[in-house]
Design an enzyme around this catalytic site. Structure first.
Site, short mmCIF file in Angstrom:
data_model
loop_
_atom_site.label_atom_id
_atom_site.label_comp_id
_atom_site.label_asym_id
_atom_site.label_seq_id
_atom_site.Cartn_x
_atom_site.Cartn_y
_atom_site.Cartn_z
N GLU A 48 0.82 -1.21 0.00
CA GLU A 48 0.00 0.00 0.00
C GLU A 48 0.85 1.26 0.00
OE1 GLU A 48 -3.04 0.34 -0.61
OE2 GLU A 48 -3.78 -1.70 -0.40
N TYR A 131 -6.21 6.18 5.13
CA TYR A 131 -6.38 5.20 4.06
C TYR A 131 -5.57 3.93 4.30
CZ TYR A 131 -5.31 2.66 -0.14
OH TYR A 131 -5.10 1.63 -1.00
N ASP A 149 -9.17 6.05 -0.97
CA ASP A 149 -8.13 6.70 -1.77
C ASP A 149 -8.80 7.45 -2.92
OD1 ASP A 149 -8.92 4.72 -3.53
OD2 ASP A 149 -6.90 3.94 -3.88
#
Length: 373
Positions: A48, A131, A149
């Site tokens: 991520e 996020y 996002d």
């Protein structure tokens, strides 16, 4: 007296309707990605962070190499600067990898080596925002937490035909709250990834989505209202500042057929902190002006091998570069570090800003024939 901002309200009930078709579509169409095959907390976290501001296809080889070299939180926490930056070379936004290591060190010292599972605890770690915390908690631990996002904001804006500015923090928080209300308890990770996948592969930006392939096309208000191209609403981007640079690529012969190039380390703070670069100066110098400068570094130009121009775009700055590649004479008293082709490839992390010159110099460091005098 300052007026209080009006709270942002995002409908959540229509988002409940998209759950079933979205999950069905995702389970039939999800891309096979290396971090999805084994969604452990560490792998989800690293992937991520890498995927922020970076395309999936570009991330794949970096992720594989990073996992091979630093397979655990403990290994990451102990990584030395040069190794860490070399593994990240070319991904950009290098503060991301520094925050990864800082967070790994906190996890080792304060969390017993285990990555936290709650979004609240995750957000206390360096480099982890709302996020990323939601992605780790939902995908790796199955905790119903939203991961919002840019892809998710775009999908939600279009499905709801919402004209709120998605670049504003209150709007992002309102979308998070709306999604929290409809988050499926049995498969929150799939739900978050489905929204992200839809935005990345179907509900594309710039008014060019693949609506015919979208599982939500009959539920999408922007589609039914024919206003897809108007959404999402975003802030106007600020103009980038342009900086002109003259870059010097010095190549010296250390023994017959063996060559090195000059590098210097950037300062430890600021843009591209701690990375290696080719020497450069501000402004655009012509060949005569450029040839007069190396003497101040104890370097004597012998032969101009190549002149090339390049441009690199940062978020707020744009570099316009004129580069001179010279064969030179230089002793060990120059203020630079000299690297051969192997060291340039495996040791020194040179950012993508200089990739045009890195690519050129590699051919000169390992030439098939000696360089001209």
């Amino acid at each position: 007296m300052k007026r209080k901002a009006k709270p942002v309200q995002i409908e959540y009930l229509p988002l409940k309707e998209i759950q079933a078709p979205l999950l069905l579509w995702y389970r039939q169409n999800a891309r096979e990605l290396p971090w999805r095959s084994d969604p452990s907390p560490y792998r989800v976290w690293v992937s991520e962070i890498m995927l922020q501001q970076t395309r999936v296809e570009a991330v794949k080889p970096y992720f594989a190499r990073f996992m091979e070299e630093l397979p655990t939180v403990e290994a990451l926490s102990r990584a030395q600067d040069d190794k860490l930056l070399k593994l990240w070379e070319g991904l950009g936004y290098y503060s991301r990898v520094r925050n990864l290591r800082r967070a790994a060190q906190v996890i080792m010292s304060d969390c017993g080596g285990r990555i936290p599972d709650s979004p609240e605890e995750l957000k206390k770690l360096p480099g982890i925002g709302s996020y990323t915390a939601g992605a780790i908690a939902s995908i790796a631990y199955g905790i119903p937490a939203p991961a919002v996002d840019g892809n998710v904001l775009r999908v939600v804006s279009r499905v709801l035909c919402c004209y709120e500015n998605i670049d504003l923090p209150p709007v992002r928080r309102a979308v998070e709250e709306a999604l929290q209300n409809v988050m499926p308890k049995e498969s929150p990770g799939d739900y978050n990834q489905a929204l992200m996948e839809l935005g990345a592969t179907v509900c594309l930006p710039n008014g060019t989505p693949k609506c015919a392939e979208c599982p939500l096309r009959t539920l999408c208000r922007a589609k039914s209202g024919n206003v897809i191209s108007e959404l999402p609403v975003r802030s106007e981007k600020k103009k980038r500042r342009i900086e002109d640079l003259t870059v010097f690529v010095f190549i010296r012969e250390t023994s017959p057929g063996k060559y090195q190039t000059a590098l210097r380390r950037r300062p430890g703070t600021g843009l591209l902190a701690g990375l290696w670069e080719f020497p450069h100066t501000g402004g655009t110098l012509n060949e005569e002006e450029a040839a007069a400068l190396p003497g101040q570094w104890g370097i004597k130009p012998l032969q101009l091998l190549e002149k090339r121009t390049a441009k690199h775009i940062f978020t707020h700055i744009e570099w316009h570069m004129t580069g001179y590649l010279w064969k030179v004479e230089a002793d060990e008293n120059t203020p630079f570090t000299w690297a051969d082709g192997d060291a340039l490839s495996s040791v020194y992390a040179v950012p993508n800003a200089f990739c045009a010159f890195s690519a050129a110099v590699r051919g000169y460091l390992s030439p098939e024939e000696p360089l001209p005098e």
